[in-house]
Design a protein around this motif. Structure first.
Motif, PDB file in Angstrom:
ATOM      1  N   ARG A   1     -20.903 -32.074 -16.336  1.00  0.00           N
ATOM      2  CA  ARG A   1     -20.461 -30.681 -16.423  1.00  0.00           C
ATOM      3  C   ARG A   1     -21.290 -29.757 -15.537  1.00  0.00           C
TER       4      ARG A   1
ATOM      5  N   PRO B   1     -19.430 -29.087 -11.484  1.00  0.00           N
ATOM      6  CA  PRO B   1     -18.010 -28.746 -11.580  1.00  0.00           C
ATOM      7  C   PRO B   1     -17.387 -28.584 -10.196  1.00  0.00           C
TER       8      PRO B   1
ATOM      9  N   ARG C   1     -16.919 -42.527 -20.477  1.00  0.00           N
ATOM     10  CA  ARG C   1     -18.260 -42.240 -19.960  1.00  0.00           C
ATOM     11  C   ARG C   1     -18.937 -43.534 -19.502  1.00  0.00           C
TER      12      ARG C   1
ATOM     13  N   HIS D   1     -24.988 -21.479 -17.161  1.00  0.00           N
ATOM     14  CA  HIS D   1     -25.578 -22.289 -18.228  1.00  0.00           C
ATOM     15  C   HIS D   1     -26.900 -21.731 -18.752  1.00  0.00           C
TER      16      HIS D   1
ATOM     17  N   GLU E   1     -11.475 -21.575 -18.874  1.00  0.00           N
ATOM     18  CA  GLU E   1     -12.674 -22.417 -18.739  1.00  0.00           C
ATOM     19  C   GLU E   1     -13.061 -22.583 -17.280  1.00  0.00           C
TER      20      GLU E   1
ATOM     21  N   GLU F   1     -16.904 -24.384 -14.830  1.00  0.00           N
ATOM     22  CA  GLU F   1     -17.105 -25.648 -15.497  1.00  0.00           C
ATOM     23  C   GLU F   1     -16.043 -26.646 -15.082  1.00  0.00           C
ATOM     24  N   SER F   2     -16.264 -27.897 -15.444  1.00  0.00           N
ATOM     25  CA  SER F   2     -15.350 -28.954 -15.053  1.00  0.00           C
ATOM     26  C   SER F   2     -13.993 -28.743 -15.692  1.00  0.00           C
TER      27      SER F   2
END
Length: 466
Positions: free
Chosen positions: A132, A135, A277, A432, A459, A464-465
């Protein structure tokens, strides 16, 4: 009655031999020009002779084939995303390699690449967890700089890098380059099917034929090259590890991680097999292995080739065994030194013209990535603009850091490194941290229609991603 076993996922299905081989060869032809352009451009910029460039090309193809096999088939639970992807030498490492070669020599180039591979292995799992922080705002800015910064390298191949040379900026050479570009554009836009996909390769071959009567093609090394052979490990001597060079190549590895992550997630969507992941971490380990192999075999760090991702989406042939076959073909090509010598004989003018299209395409991929970001948000726009502007400084003002210590010049002289550090830092700070939250609130309070009571943006607007 026992239930019939469910059919394998299309990703895991094997095709009939002829079809599988045909699609595999198509993947190789689609990525081949981009893959060999990296050693050709690096060899020219580093002043290497044709036989050495041929060695780099063979090592490049061999490593690309091995990593494609790893990514397609997997290496146990250690490496490989097990999706239909093809890997090849990344343009992201090209400028830093050239700068390191100028400052510390070729032993430092491959020593720092080896170290970058080790750093990548250590960071693969953590990176998969903190994606994240990379991005589209960061990756798009960096990819834009990667493409734009390499256009100058392409121009140097076309006109030459020595203004005192008798053939510098020769109109005939510039005319040949323009013709090669026109041929590529004609096939890319007017061609159908495979003719369009092979447009760049056709332009490369046509330009080489046109360059023969201009005495720009020299095949002396082809006859001397062997038909079969292995790359020469540590060809330039024992690796060296200047700190600044290691840092620069580690940053390149992070950029490659971000680039490959986007491609692997895209292939997961195309094939209907979402990337977990753990899958992503294994895929990034594959990228890191390319750095290790490249450092030993004098090759280049690999990344997932976007054009092959496009081929999977277009053909809807999603079997990973197709791309595994592509990897086997690349390994075979890498074991034929005569082929490497033949590619090394391609004239720089023609390679520069083809590179112009390829590098500009990389820049456009970066711009398209930035389209996923809300650039109506002043903070996002400022981060992207600052990152691209800072990244292009070393190319726009050559020598601006020449009075700095050599270790600092390696980091500052690479626009890709500067762009990556700038984009990552600004995105981290303004998206962040509490400081960034306060700063964004102040910016929005002063912007028309963006007061404190305004509805929060999507978002993607926060960088962000997606």
């Amino acid at each position: 009655m026992a239930e019939a076993p469910s059919p394998p996922h299309p990703v895991d299905q094997r095709l009939p031999f002829v079809r599988q081989s045909a699609f595999a060869l198509q993947h190789v032809l689609i990525m081949y020009t981009g893959c060999v352009t990296v050693p050709l451009v690096f060899g020219a910029a580093a002043g290497l002779d044709r036989s050495t460039v041929a060695l780099l090309i063979n090592a490049d193809l061999l490593v690309a084939g091995l990593i494609t096999l790893v990514q397609s088939l997997g290496l146990g639970r250690i490496a490989g995303v097990r999706l239909p992807i093809v890997t090849g030498a990344t343009f992201a490492g090209l400028t830093p390699m050239i700068v390191i070669a100028e400052e510390h020599g070729l032993q430092a180039v491959y020593g720092s690449m080896l170290a970058g591979g080790v750093v990548g292995l250590a960071l693969a799992v953590p990176f998969a967890r903190v994606i994240r922080f990379f991005p589209p705002l960061v990756t798009g800015s960096v990819l834009t700089v990667v493409g734009l910064s390499l256009i100058g390298v392409s121009g140097g191949l076309i006109v030459g890098n020595d203004p005192a040379a008798p053939d510098f900026a020769r109109p005939l050479h510039i005319g040949l380059a323009a013709l090669v570009v026109l041929i590529a554009v004609a096939f890319l836009l007017a061609g159908r099917g495979v003719w369009s996909q092979l447009g760049v390769l056709i332009a490369l071959l046509a330009g080489t034929l046109l360059a023969i009567p201009m005495d720009l093609v020299h095949l002396d090394g082809v006859g001397e090259a062997d038909w079969l052979g292995l790359p020469d490990p540590f060809h330039f001597g024992a690796p060296q590890f200047p700190i600044a060079a290691v840092v620069a190549m580690s940053i390149v590895m992070a950029v490659v991680f971000a680039e490959s992550t986007a491609s692997m997630l895209a292939v997961g969507e195309i094939t209907g097999r979402p990337v977990s992941r753990a899958d992503l971490a294994r895929g990034l380990v594959g990228d890191s292995l390319s750095g290790l192999l490249a450092g030993v075999l004098t090759s280049f760090i690999d990344t997932v080739f976007g054009q092959n991702v496009g081929a999977v989406a277009t053909t809807r042939v999603v079997s990973r065994y197709v791309t595994a076959t592509s990897g086997a073909i690349l390994v075979a090509l890498g074991l034929v030194p005569k082929l490497g010598a033949l590619v090394a004989a391609l004239p720089g003018v023609v390679v520069g013209a083809v590179g112009l299209i390829l590098f500009a395409t990389v820049a456009l991929i970066g711009i398209n990535t930035l389209r996923k970001v809300d650039l109506g948000d002043r903070v996002n726009t400022t981060i992207a603009a600052t990152s691209v502007g800072v990244g292009l400084l070393p190319e726009s003002a050559p020598g601006m850091f020449e009075n700095f210590p050599s270790s600092a010049e390696i980091l500052l002289g690479s626009g890709i490194t500067l762009a990556a550090c700038t984009a990552f830092t600004l995105n981290l700070l303004f998206h962040h941290t509490r400081l960034g939250t306060s700063a964004r609130a102040a910016v929005r309070a002063g912007a028309p229609g963006e007061g404190p009571g305004a509805a929060p943006g999507p978002e993607v607007a926060r960088g962000e991603s997606v």
